[in-house]
Design an enzyme around this catalytic site. Sequence first.
Site, PDB file in Angstrom:
ATOM      1  N   ASP A  34       7.308   8.496  -1.216  1.00 55.35           N
ATOM      2  CA  ASP A  34       7.856   8.109   0.085  1.00 55.35           C
ATOM      3  C   ASP A  34       8.002   6.592   0.211  1.00 55.35           C
ATOM      4  OD1 ASP A  34       8.628   8.197   2.735  1.00 55.35           O
ATOM      5  OD2 ASP A  34       6.938   9.397   3.406  1.00 55.35           O
ATOM      6  N   ASP A  35       9.215   6.118   0.500  1.00 53.16           N
ATOM      7  CA  ASP A  35       9.487   4.690   0.733  1.00 53.16           C
ATOM      8  C   ASP A  35       9.179   3.827  -0.481  1.00 53.16           C
ATOM      9  OD1 ASP A  35      10.195   5.408   3.279  1.00 53.16           O
ATOM     10  OD2 ASP A  35       8.899   3.966   4.292  1.00 53.16           O
ATOM     11  N   CYS A  72      13.824   9.228   5.318  1.00 51.77           N
ATOM     12  CA  CYS A  72      12.949  10.385   5.073  1.00 51.77           C
ATOM     13  C   CYS A  72      13.557  11.756   5.360  1.00 51.77           C
ATOM     14  CB  CYS A  72      11.677  10.227   5.895  1.00 51.77           C
ATOM     15  SG  CYS A  72      10.750   8.733   5.565  1.00 51.77           S
ATOM     16  N   ARG A  76      14.925  14.806   2.779  1.00 46.48           N
ATOM     17  CA  ARG A  76      14.178  16.043   2.571  1.00 46.48           C
ATOM     18  C   ARG A  76      15.022  17.265   2.904  1.00 46.48           C
ATOM     19  NH1 ARG A  76       8.927  13.884   1.948  1.00 46.48           N
ATOM     20  NH2 ARG A  76       9.251  11.653   2.277  1.00 46.48           N
ATOM     21  N   LYS A 129       4.016  16.114   2.527  1.00 45.61           N
ATOM     22  CA  LYS A 129       4.761  15.798   3.750  1.00 45.61           C
ATOM     23  C   LYS A 129       5.960  16.732   3.919  1.00 45.61           C
ATOM     24  CE  LYS A 129       7.576  11.950   5.564  1.00 45.61           C
ATOM     25  NZ  LYS A 129       7.800  10.490   5.505  1.00 45.61           N
ATOM     26  N   HIS A 131       8.328  17.131   7.285  1.00 48.83           N
ATOM     27  CA  HIS A 131       9.264  16.248   7.982  1.00 48.83           C
ATOM     28  C   HIS A 131      10.694  16.793   8.081  1.00 48.83           C
ATOM     29  CE1 HIS A 131      10.511  11.806   8.889  1.00 48.83           C
ATOM     30  NE2 HIS A 131      10.266  12.506   9.985  1.00 48.83           N
ATOM     31  N   HIS A 220       4.363   4.986   1.602  1.00 48.12           N
ATOM     32  CA  HIS A 220       4.801   4.754   2.987  1.00 48.12           C
ATOM     33  C   HIS A 220       3.681   4.067   3.776  1.00 48.12           C
ATOM     34  CE1 HIS A 220       5.986   5.775   7.124  1.00 48.12           C
ATOM     35  NE2 HIS A 220       7.153   6.227   6.690  1.00 48.12           N
ATOM     36  N   ASP A 325      12.187   9.231  -1.945  1.00 46.41           N
ATOM     37  CA  ASP A 325      13.055   9.699  -0.856  1.00 46.41           C
ATOM     38  C   ASP A 325      14.046   8.657  -0.369  1.00 46.41           C
ATOM     39  OD1 ASP A 325      11.209   8.065   0.480  1.00 46.41           O
ATOM     40  OD2 ASP A 325      11.041   9.393   2.211  1.00 46.41           O
ATOM     41  N   ASN A 326      13.770   7.382  -0.606  1.00 41.93           N
ATOM     42  CA  ASN A 326      14.700   6.308  -0.233  1.00 41.93           C
ATOM     43  C   ASN A 326      14.213   5.026  -0.862  1.00 41.93           C
ATOM     44  OD1 ASN A 326      13.207   7.126   2.762  1.00 41.93           O
ATOM     45  ND2 ASN A 326      12.701   5.129   1.874  1.00 41.93           N
ATOM     46  N   LYS A 371      15.787   0.549   2.684  1.00 44.65           N
ATOM     47  CA  LYS A 371      15.729   1.842   3.351  1.00 44.65           C
ATOM     48  C   LYS A 371      16.642   1.873   4.582  1.00 44.65           C
ATOM     49  CE  LYS A 371      12.352   4.612   6.018  1.00 44.65           C
ATOM     50  NZ  LYS A 371      10.920   4.762   6.346  1.00 44.65           N
TER      51      LYS A 371
END
Length: 547
Positions: A34-35, A72, A76, A129, A131, A220, A325-326, A371
């Site tokens: 994540d991130d 995010c 997903r 996660k 989301h 993240h 994810d990004n 992001k």
Amino acid sequence: MKNIITLFTCLLLVQLVSAQKKTQQPNIILIMVDDMGWSDIGPYGSEISTPNLDRLAAEGLRLQEFYNNSICAPTRASLLTGQFAHKAGIGYFNVNLGLPAYQGYLNRESLTLAEVLKEAGYSTLMSGKWHVGDDSLSWPNQRGFDQFFGFIGGASNYFDIAPYKEKAPPVQLVENNRAINLQPGKYLTDEIAGHAVQFLEEQNKSNKPFFLYVAYNAPHWPLQAQPADIDKYKGKYSIGWDSLRQQRIQRLQKIGLLAPNATIPKDPQVPAWESLTYDEKKYWEKKMEVYAAMIDRMDQGIGQILNKLKALKKDKNTLIVFISDNGAQGGFIPAGRKRPRSSGPIGSAGSYDYVEQSWANVSNAALRSYKASAYEGGISSPLIAWYPGKIKANSIAKGTAHLVDLAPTFYELAGAQYPQQYHQVAINPLPGTSLAKLFLAQQEINRASPLCWERAGNRAVRSGKWKLVSAYPANEWELYDIENDRGETKNLAQQQPQVVAELNAVYEKWAKQNDVIDYDKIKPTGNAGFAGPFNENTQNARRTNQR
């Protein structure tokens, strides 16, 4: 008696064929972080210790150009369904903006990987996660997963924060529809990896292949890490972001993930490291030490999963895919929301800090922006694919691939049938292209149509070497030759008006097919989700020089 023997023989043959099919179906592990920026792991040029990802890359395949959806929840949505985010119901975020394409949770017309693979005989497991839907009707167990541990929303503390905040709420988690709390002394990254290992151990009692989705929230924000991991990086970042970025770029070029003559963008809002005072340097060093520690710990968890695979003798028939994810987070998002205040030192349970833009410029080394942006730094992800004996070791391929391509890849390798109807609901067809031949034979992707993006007014089209991109609120098309200018430094829109017109037509067609609405017409007010998109010109989204 003869008929009974014949019937028994037929039944036995059916069982043998079924058992053989199941042994041939690969186990699939999908890992998403994540991130995390494009160059934040060893196989993509980082100095951070990631020996387990190093191994997967050395024994597998890396892609130069793999794309996500820049933030995010839309990422997903595409990952889990194989649909573009709007088609799956999450065109903006996990908040309901009143239209089907922006409802904020996965719709029933878009099947999840778990739903399809379960029909193909797989055990379906998830740790981490979610989301993509807050309501319990949209939780993982309701969307095809046999086992789930993790959290439903977009962010979480990594520790129980009660020692730092009086009457602090617990870290809220869910395990198979049951609300639980993170126990004091536990670290969430460890718990995500630990439950993944536990699920593999329990699943081994069955005679099924498995699909395991491990969705880390590391790295993240908030910056919270184990003290022993932070200590490993003490002093490592005194070199500063200018020199560190250059070192990563050189490693990327040596590896072959970045061309020797690649154009390198410059972010004018990142101050020179040597312009900082001694105290400022120490402050910023600490942030990156903790961030590195969080990635290090994530990699340790992957090592635990690999060890369990080997112990269960399933490592030879398992495909592992690793992505982010990004891109790394630049300016604090959303721009207008009050920033959380830390109640403890950076790295501790009371920390609500994050690395911020100057270090994010290192994380996205050689790529432009961050992001939530449709520039390369927002939508580019590392991708590592590992499948012993099937994927050529230590190989690098161009790609150009997207999240929507993973579902058809998994279904092809698993022999899973993607239905036209599911529980009396007509199902959206898959727009992606299987990467099976790319993974197994390094054949070029034969994509039926260009890739397109839209999120909070930021738009892009990728067709061959060309990329058309615009940033909200300017909404002016820019054109880049990604083969020769991945840093997006030379806007060719004026020189190539015909290309701009052609790709604009492609975008308009895609937007209509996916129910994309002009962002100004759908834009939420207040702080519904992320109140505003990342924008290179939005000064109040930048906090580079602030503590």
